[in-house]
Scaffold this motif. Structure first.
Motif, mmCIF file in Angstrom:
data_model
loop_
_atom_site.group_PDB
_atom_site.id
_atom_site.type_symbol
_atom_site.label_atom_id
_atom_site.label_comp_id
_atom_site.label_asym_id
_atom_site.label_seq_id
_atom_site.Cartn_x
_atom_site.Cartn_y
_atom_site.Cartn_z
ATOM 1 N N LEU A 11 0.832 -1.198 0.000
ATOM 2 C CA LEU A 11 0.000 0.000 0.000
ATOM 3 C C LEU A 11 0.873 1.257 0.000
ATOM 4 O O LEU A 11 0.607 2.208 -0.736
ATOM 5 N N LYS A 12 1.927 1.259 0.815
ATOM 6 C CA LYS A 12 2.857 2.400 0.843
ATOM 7 C C LYS A 12 3.586 2.541 -0.490
ATOM 8 O O LYS A 12 3.894 3.643 -0.917
ATOM 9 N N THR A 13 3.878 1.423 -1.126
ATOM 10 C CA THR A 13 4.570 1.457 -2.412
ATOM 11 C C THR A 13 3.660 2.013 -3.498
ATOM 12 O O THR A 13 4.104 2.768 -4.358
ATOM 13 N N LEU A 14 2.373 1.660 -3.447
ATOM 14 C CA LEU A 14 1.440 2.125 -4.472
ATOM 15 C C LEU A 14 0.947 3.551 -4.233
ATOM 16 O O LEU A 14 0.470 4.200 -5.152
ATOM 17 N N PHE A 15 1.048 4.039 -3.004
ATOM 18 C CA PHE A 15 0.610 5.397 -2.677
ATOM 19 C C PHE A 15 1.704 6.104 -1.878
ATOM 20 O O PHE A 15 1.552 6.339 -0.675
ATOM 21 N N PRO A 16 2.806 6.456 -2.535
ATOM 22 C CA PRO A 16 3.920 7.063 -1.805
ATOM 23 C C PRO A 16 3.617 8.502 -1.378
ATOM 24 O O PRO A 16 2.820 9.203 -2.007
ATOM 25 N N SER A 17 4.264 8.921 -0.301
ATOM 26 C CA SER A 17 4.188 10.314 0.135
ATOM 27 C C SER A 17 5.052 11.158 -0.814
ATOM 28 O O SER A 17 5.791 10.624 -1.653
ATOM 29 N N CYS A 18 4.983 12.470 -0.663
ATOM 30 C CA CYS A 18 5.819 13.339 -1.496
ATOM 31 C C CYS A 18 7.303 13.060 -1.246
ATOM 32 O O CYS A 18 8.103 13.043 -2.176
ATOM 33 N N ARG A 19 7.651 12.841 -0.002
ATOM 34 C CA ARG A 19 9.052 12.549 0.329
ATOM 35 C C ARG A 19 9.514 11.273 -0.374
ATOM 36 O O ARG A 19 10.589 11.213 -0.958
ATOM 37 N N GLU A 20 8.671 10.252 -0.327
ATOM 38 C CA GLU A 20 9.010 8.981 -0.973
ATOM 39 C C GLU A 20 9.021 9.133 -2.497
ATOM 40 O O GLU A 20 9.871 8.560 -3.187
ATOM 41 N N ALA B 270 9.803 11.817 -4.166
ATOM 42 C CA ALA B 270 11.046 12.513 -4.505
ATOM 43 C C ALA B 270 12.222 11.536 -4.491
ATOM 44 O O ALA B 270 13.068 11.539 -5.387
ATOM 45 N N ARG B 271 12.252 10.680 -3.462
ATOM 46 C CA ARG B 271 13.329 9.687 -3.368
ATOM 47 C C ARG B 271 13.283 8.734 -4.551
ATOM 48 O O ARG B 271 14.309 8.423 -5.156
ATOM 49 N N LEU B 272 12.079 8.286 -4.909
ATOM 50 C CA LEU B 272 11.937 7.360 -6.032
ATOM 51 C C LEU B 272 12.372 8.005 -7.352
ATOM 52 O O LEU B 272 12.997 7.355 -8.187
ATOM 53 N N GLN B 273 12.037 9.276 -7.534
ATOM 54 C CA GLN B 273 12.448 9.947 -8.764
ATOM 55 C C GLN B 273 13.973 10.044 -8.844
ATOM 56 O O GLN B 273 14.558 9.806 -9.898
ATOM 57 N N SER B 274 14.598 10.371 -7.732
ATOM 58 C CA SER B 274 16.060 10.437 -7.715
ATOM 59 C C SER B 274 16.673 9.064 -7.946
ATOM 60 O O SER B 274 17.619 8.910 -8.718
ATOM 61 N N GLU B 275 16.134 8.068 -7.283
ATOM 62 C CA GLU B 275 16.620 6.700 -7.433
ATOM 63 C C GLU B 275 16.429 6.212 -8.870
ATOM 64 O O GLU B 275 17.273 5.521 -9.428
ATOM 65 N N GLY B 276 15.310 6.601 -9.465
ATOM 66 C CA GLY B 276 15.002 6.183 -10.831
ATOM 67 C C GLY B 276 15.966 6.739 -11.872
ATOM 68 O O GLY B 276 16.071 6.197 -12.973
ATOM 69 N N LEU B 277 16.659 7.808 -11.531
ATOM 70 C CA LEU B 277 17.664 8.345 -12.445
ATOM 71 C C LEU B 277 18.895 7.443 -12.506
ATOM 72 O O LEU B 277 19.610 7.430 -13.500
ATOM 73 N N ASP B 278 19.134 6.714 -11.427
ATOM 74 C CA ASP B 278 20.337 5.891 -11.335
ATOM 75 C C ASP B 278 20.117 4.440 -11.750
ATOM 76 O O ASP B 278 21.019 3.810 -12.279
ATOM 77 N N HIS B 279 18.938 3.904 -11.479
ATOM 78 C CA HIS B 279 18.657 2.522 -11.880
ATOM 79 C C HIS B 279 17.155 2.320 -12.010
ATOM 80 O O HIS B 279 16.365 3.152 -11.563
ATOM 81 N N ALA B 280 16.778 1.213 -12.599
ATOM 82 C CA ALA B 280 15.369 0.932 -12.868
ATOM 83 C C ALA B 280 14.608 0.654 -11.572
ATOM 84 O O ALA B 280 15.109 -0.029 -10.679
ATOM 85 N N GLN C 24 6.936 0.177 -7.745
ATOM 86 C CA GLN C 24 7.471 1.517 -7.486
ATOM 87 C C GLN C 24 7.098 2.473 -8.624
ATOM 88 O O GLN C 24 6.680 3.604 -8.382
ATOM 89 N N ARG C 25 7.261 2.014 -9.868
ATOM 90 C CA ARG C 25 6.894 2.849 -11.022
ATOM 91 C C ARG C 25 5.406 3.168 -11.020
ATOM 92 O O ARG C 25 5.004 4.306 -11.286
ATOM 93 N N ALA C 26 4.585 2.149 -10.703
ATOM 94 C CA ALA C 26 3.137 2.349 -10.684
ATOM 95 C C ALA C 26 2.743 3.358 -9.603
ATOM 96 O O ALA C 26 1.963 4.289 -9.851
ATOM 97 N N GLY C 27 3.288 3.199 -8.420
ATOM 98 C CA GLY C 27 2.975 4.122 -7.321
ATOM 99 C C GLY C 27 3.444 5.531 -7.609
ATOM 100 O O GLY C 27 2.725 6.506 -7.364
ATOM 101 N N LEU C 28 4.639 5.644 -8.152
ATOM 102 C CA LEU C 28 5.165 6.957 -8.501
ATOM 103 C C LEU C 28 4.299 7.602 -9.583
ATOM 104 O O LEU C 28 3.972 8.789 -9.510
ATOM 105 N N GLY C 29 3.909 6.816 -10.558
ATOM 106 C CA GLY C 29 3.046 7.337 -11.621
ATOM 107 C C GLY C 29 1.715 7.846 -11.085
ATOM 108 O O GLY C 29 1.246 8.915 -11.482
#
Length: 90
Positions: free
Chosen positions: A4-13, A15-25, A30-35
């Motif tokens: 549930l946290k993965t599919l509905f991330p907070s703004c902080r999460e 932001a972290r996922l977007q930064s992490e996504g620049l470095d690796h897949a 994670q992609r679905a929740g971020l989207g």
């Protein structure tokens, strides 16, 4: 709960996922929740644009970083700064 946290991330999460996504897949979830988060959060979309721009700018000018020469202040400038720090505030 973790899914549930993965599919509905907070703004902080997000932001972290977007930064992490620049470095690796990211994982599928994670992609679905971020989207989903980015669909509703304009601030996080803006942050994503900014970090992608910064990454592109750094890669585009990476050679300039290595070619740059260190700059030094003149003696006069150093003295002016020293005097301004020693003067009492008004």
């Amino acid at each position: 709960m973790k899914l549930l946290k993965t599919l509905f991330p907070s703004c902080r999460e997000a932001a972290r996922l977007q930064s992490e996504g620049l470095d690796h897949a990211l994982s599928f979830f994670q992609r679905a929740g971020l989207g989903l988060h980015l669909l509703v959060c304009s601030w996080c979309r803006r942050y994503g644009k900014q970090i992608r721009f910064m990454k592109g700018a750094v890669h585009e000018r990476a050679d300039a970083v290595h070619e740059a020469e260190p700059q030094a202040l003149s003696k006069e400038a150093k003295e002016r700064m020293k005097r301004s720090f020693q003067e009492p505030s008004k």
